[in-house]
Design a protein around this motif. Structure first.
Motif, PDB file in Angstrom:
ATOM      1  N   MET A   1       0.820  -1.224   0.002  1.00 54.53           N
ATOM      2  CA  MET A   1      -0.001   0.079   0.021  1.00 54.53           C
ATOM      3  C   MET A   1       0.840   1.237  -0.070  1.00 54.53           C
ATOM      4  O   MET A   1       1.840   1.261   0.833  1.00 54.53           O
ATOM      5  CB  MET A   1      -0.876   0.003   1.305  1.00 54.53           C
ATOM      6  CG  MET A   1      -1.731   1.001   1.279  1.00 54.53           C
ATOM      7  SD  MET A   1      -3.145   0.707   2.392  1.00 54.53           S
ATOM      8  CE  MET A   1      -2.885   1.985   3.538  1.00 54.53           C
ATOM      9  N   ILE A   2       0.451   2.305  -0.843  1.00 50.39           N
ATOM     10  CA  ILE A   2       1.538   3.272  -0.980  1.00 50.39           C
ATOM     11  C   ILE A   2       0.412   4.438  -0.473  1.00 50.39           C
ATOM     12  O   ILE A   2      -0.557   4.599  -0.932  1.00 50.39           O
ATOM     13  CB  ILE A   2       1.654   3.810  -2.309  1.00 50.39           C
ATOM     14  CG1 ILE A   2       2.638   2.473  -3.136  1.00 50.39           C
ATOM     15  CG2 ILE A   2       2.363   5.059  -2.507  1.00 50.39           C
ATOM     16  CD1 ILE A   2       2.850   2.614  -4.526  1.00 50.39           C
ATOM     17  N   ILE A   3       1.220   5.030   0.457  1.00 51.19           N
ATOM     18  CA  ILE A   3       0.493   6.439   0.958  1.00 51.19           C
ATOM     19  C   ILE A   3       1.167   7.716   0.476  1.00 51.19           C
ATOM     20  O   ILE A   3       2.578   7.772   0.823  1.00 51.19           O
ATOM     21  CB  ILE A   3       0.552   6.412   2.552  1.00 51.19           C
ATOM     22  CG1 ILE A   3      -0.518   5.018   3.055  1.00 51.19           C
ATOM     23  CG2 ILE A   3      -0.041   7.772   3.048  1.00 51.19           C
ATOM     24  CD1 ILE A   3      -0.424   4.714   4.362  1.00 51.19           C
ATOM     25  N   GLU A   4       0.364   8.650  -0.002  1.00 54.07           N
ATOM     26  CA  GLU A   4       0.918   9.992  -0.424  1.00 54.07           C
ATOM     27  C   GLU A   4       0.561  10.781   0.305  1.00 54.07           C
ATOM     28  O   GLU A   4      -0.478  11.317   0.641  1.00 54.07           O
ATOM     29  CB  GLU A   4       0.670  10.098  -1.951  1.00 54.07           C
ATOM     30  CG  GLU A   4       1.382  11.473  -2.630  1.00 54.07           C
ATOM     31  CD  GLU A   4       0.969  11.429  -3.998  1.00 54.07           C
ATOM     32  OE1 GLU A   4       0.757  12.644  -4.418  1.00 54.07           O
ATOM     33  OE2 GLU A   4       0.873  10.634  -4.587  1.00 54.07           O
ATOM     34  N   THR A   5       1.670  11.673   0.677  1.00 52.51           N
ATOM     35  CA  THR A   5       1.334  12.932   1.891  1.00 52.51           C
ATOM     36  C   THR A   5       1.604  14.052   1.345  1.00 52.51           C
ATOM     37  O   THR A   5       2.909  14.280   0.699  1.00 52.51           O
ATOM     38  CB  THR A   5       2.301  12.567   3.209  1.00 52.51           C
ATOM     39  OG1 THR A   5       1.908  11.247   3.714  1.00 52.51           O
ATOM     40  CG2 THR A   5       1.957  13.621   4.152  1.00 52.51           C
ATOM     41  N   ILE A   6       0.796  14.968   1.119  1.00 49.18           N
ATOM     42  CA  ILE A   6       1.026  16.321   0.665  1.00 49.18           C
ATOM     43  C   ILE A   6       1.051  17.385   2.003  1.00 49.18           C
ATOM     44  O   ILE A   6      -0.186  17.307   2.379  1.00 49.18           O
ATOM     45  CB  ILE A   6      -0.219  16.602  -0.307  1.00 49.18           C
ATOM     46  CG1 ILE A   6      -0.156  15.642  -1.410  1.00 49.18           C
ATOM     47  CG2 ILE A   6       0.004  18.002  -1.042  1.00 49.18           C
ATOM     48  CD1 ILE A   6      -1.486  15.904  -2.288  1.00 49.18           C
ATOM     49  N   SER A   7       2.022  18.005   1.998  1.00 46.38           N
ATOM     50  CA  SER A   7       2.080  19.146   2.929  1.00 46.38           C
ATOM     51  C   SER A   7       2.091  20.388   2.243  1.00 46.38           C
ATOM     52  O   SER A   7       2.567  20.985   1.443  1.00 46.38           O
ATOM     53  CB  SER A   7       3.300  19.067   3.906  1.00 46.38           C
ATOM     54  OG  SER A   7       4.483  19.329   3.025  1.00 46.38           O
ATOM     55  N   TYR A   8       1.066  21.346   2.880  1.00 44.69           N
ATOM     56  CA  TYR A   8       0.900  22.610   2.357  1.00 44.69           C
ATOM     57  C   TYR A   8       1.545  23.471   3.088  1.00 44.69           C
ATOM     58  O   TYR A   8       1.667  23.378   4.293  1.00 44.69           O
ATOM     59  CB  TYR A   8      -0.711  22.897   2.369  1.00 44.69           C
ATOM     60  CG  TYR A   8      -1.388  22.301   1.269  1.00 44.69           C
ATOM     61  CD1 TYR A   8      -1.167  22.468  -0.185  1.00 44.69           C
ATOM     62  CD2 TYR A   8      -2.025  20.993   1.594  1.00 44.69           C
ATOM     63  CE1 TYR A   8      -1.823  21.471  -1.184  1.00 44.69           C
ATOM     64  CE2 TYR A   8      -2.709  20.348   0.684  1.00 44.69           C
ATOM     65  CZ  TYR A   8      -2.862  20.615  -0.560  1.00 44.69           C
ATOM     66  OH  TYR A   8      -3.316  19.788  -1.718  1.00 44.69           O
TER      67      TYR A   8
END
Length: 70
Positions: A1-8
């Motif tokens: 499972m791939i989890i992509e994290t986006i930080s703003y």
């Protein structure tokens, strides 16, 4: 499972200390910075090209309407 994290980050002070602050009239999520207090939308929907901006400004100065431009 791939989890992509986006930080703003804040558009004014570049701080990552922001939180979600409801929605605006267009339905975009608004965010508020805890450091500088700025409230803004991270991904605005409307973007105009330079030609469109110039046309809008010229129409505004001639007291025309945006509907009349089309």
């Amino acid at each position: 499972m791939i989890i992509e994290t986006i930080s703003y980050v804040c558009t004014r002070c570049q701080s990552a200390n922001i939180y979600k602050n409801g929605h605006n009239q267009s339905g975009n999520a608004q965010f508020r910075c805890k450091d500088c207090g700025r409230s803004s939308v991270l991904k605005p929907k409307i973007k105009y090209t330079e030609e469109q901006k110039e046309l809008i400004m010229n129409t505004y100065l001639e007291r025309g309407s945006l509907r009349g431009m089309q």
